[in-house]
Design a protein around this motif. Structure first.
Motif, PDB file in Angstrom:
ATOM      1  N   UNK A  97     -10.613  10.192 -10.534  1.00 18.06           N
ATOM      2  CA  UNK A  97      -9.398   9.819 -10.898  1.00 18.06           C
ATOM      3  C   UNK A  97      -8.259   9.703  -9.761  1.00 18.06           C
ATOM      4  N   UNK A  98      -8.328  10.909  -9.141  1.00 24.09           N
ATOM      5  CA  UNK A  98      -7.142  11.079  -8.053  1.00 24.09           C
ATOM      6  C   UNK A  98      -7.433   9.915  -6.790  1.00 24.09           C
ATOM      7  N   UNK A  99      -8.850   9.893  -6.732  1.00 28.48           N
ATOM      8  CA  UNK A  99      -9.368   8.812  -5.689  1.00 28.48           C
ATOM      9  C   UNK A  99      -8.539   7.445  -6.297  1.00 28.48           C
ATOM     10  N   UNK A 100      -8.808   7.277  -7.504  1.00 30.52           N
ATOM     11  CA  UNK A 100      -8.511   5.791  -8.045  1.00 30.52           C
ATOM     12  C   UNK A 100      -7.180   5.661  -8.116  1.00 30.52           C
ATOM     13  N   UNK A 101      -6.273   6.706  -8.074  1.00 34.36           N
ATOM     14  CA  UNK A 101      -4.727   6.364  -7.994  1.00 34.36           C
ATOM     15  C   UNK A 101      -4.407   5.802  -6.673  1.00 34.36           C
ATOM     16  N   UNK A 102      -5.260   5.939  -5.504  1.00 31.81           N
ATOM     17  CA  UNK A 102      -5.039   5.160  -4.109  1.00 31.81           C
ATOM     18  C   UNK A 102      -5.769   4.127  -4.383  1.00 31.81           C
ATOM     19  N   UNK A 155       0.826  -1.094   0.064  1.00 38.33           N
ATOM     20  CA  UNK A 155      -0.102  -0.022  -0.185  1.00 38.33           C
ATOM     21  C   UNK A 155       0.654   1.295  -0.035  1.00 38.33           C
ATOM     22  N   UNK A 156       1.858   1.407   0.873  1.00 43.01           N
ATOM     23  CA  UNK A 156       2.646   2.351   0.927  1.00 43.01           C
ATOM     24  C   UNK A 156       3.482   2.683  -0.497  1.00 43.01           C
ATOM     25  N   UNK A 157       3.860   1.797  -1.358  1.00 43.96           N
ATOM     26  CA  UNK A 157       4.421   1.727  -2.446  1.00 43.96           C
ATOM     27  C   UNK A 157       3.591   2.255  -3.671  1.00 43.96           C
ATOM     28  N   UNK A 158       2.204   1.713  -3.448  1.00 43.98           N
ATOM     29  CA  UNK A 158       1.310   2.341  -4.452  1.00 43.98           C
ATOM     30  C   UNK A 158       1.014   3.753  -4.130  1.00 43.98           C
ATOM     31  N   UNK A 159       0.789   4.075  -2.974  1.00 47.82           N
ATOM     32  CA  UNK A 159       0.733   5.500  -2.673  1.00 47.82           C
ATOM     33  C   UNK A 159       1.766   6.366  -3.324  1.00 47.82           C
TER      34      UNK A 159
END
Length: 280
Positions: free
Chosen positions: A105-110, A27-31
């Motif tokens: 979209x920004x919500x989806x980036x998380x 999760x940290x890497x994805x963020x």
């Protein structure tokens, strides 16, 4: 009302466990990668450049994004801290003309990118129920921020996200400028002799069309193989060692950007005038 509050508190607990224990590395890497990904959108990159905050304080801007997100996850949306964090997000964004699709979209980036990263790099497979928890928590966050029409299940959100990116992402001068600033921040945290090889691996973890929109080329076989091996080794070690014993996040904790600690009110633009700019 009471039953809905209990539903959100239960959702907060479930997502906190996933993001800060079960799949904390993934999760940290994805963020972190989602922070770069926003520069691939011409409208988002253009707005970020226009505000000037990142050019003025790129390191602080990167820290604030992470601290705000993990404050929400750690405290929970239904907590007083969570409600205050959402209020701060409203305050920071309400003066700008941001489309609902851009918000989704920004919500989806998380949300979407967290699921994708766990599927790719997870130490074990993520269950369908866990994917739904990731989406449900972000849908709830979006609702509290006034974002509408957020897709409600992992498959629908992933499809919406991919369609938006195919339609909207492209390379821009603004995105390139912001990416250089962000990479400099990341690079400053890596030992100098390892900086270039480590940063050269980043494009392997960014999928298309964002990779091209950020100006990265197709990674070569050596980079792809190196990342694959590193992820496999990390997954093996995680299966043997279990979840981290010490939490990586502390609300208000001391860090290099905030040596005396921080509060939610410290995050975001320093000057009130930055919150009073007209919509673009």
């Amino acid at each position: 009302m009471g039953s809905d509050a209990e539903r959100v508190r239960r959702l907060d607990r479930e997502y906190r466990e996933l993001a800060m224990s079960t799949f904390v590395f993934e999760t940290r890497l994805a963020h972190r990668l989602s922070y770069f990904r926003t520069f691939a959108s011409p409208r988002i990159a253009g707005l970020l450049k226009h505000t000037g905050q990142m050019q003025a304080e790129p390191r602080r801007r990167a820290y604030d994004t992470g601290l705000m997100m993990y404050a929400l996850i750690d405290a929970g949306l239904e907590s007083p801290t969570g409600r205050h964090a959402v209020s701060r997000l409203h305050q920071m964004h309400r003066r700008w003309r941001i489309t609902n699709d851009d918000y989704i979209w920004v919500l989806g980036t998380f949300a979407v990118m967290s699921v994708r990263m766990i599927e790719r790099a997870g130490w074990r497979a993520i269950t369908e129920a866990e994917k739904q928890t990731v989406i449900d928590w972000h849908v709830e966050l979006g609702s509290r921020m006034g974002i509408t029409d957020v897709p409600l299940d992992p498959q629908s959100f992933d499809a919406w996200f991919s369609a938006y990116e195919a339609r909207m992402l492209r390379r821009t001068d603004a995105g390139q400028e912001l990416l250089r600033l962000a990479m400099d921040v990341v690079g400053s945290q890596i030992p100098k002799r390892l900086r270039r090889p480590v940063l050269s691996l980043a494009p392997v973890l960014i999928d298309e069309p964002a990779r091209s929109a950020l100006g990265f080329g197709t990674p070569n076989w050596l980079a792809r193989t190196t990342v694959a091996v590193l992820l496999q080794v990390r997954a093996w070690r995680r299966r043997r060692s279990g979840p981290p014993e010490k939490p990586f996040f502390e609300m208000g904790g001391v860090n290099s950007e905030y040596p005396d600690g921080w509060t939610l009110d410290d995050l975001g633009p320093r000057r009130s005038s930055e919150l009073e700019q007209p919509k673009q």
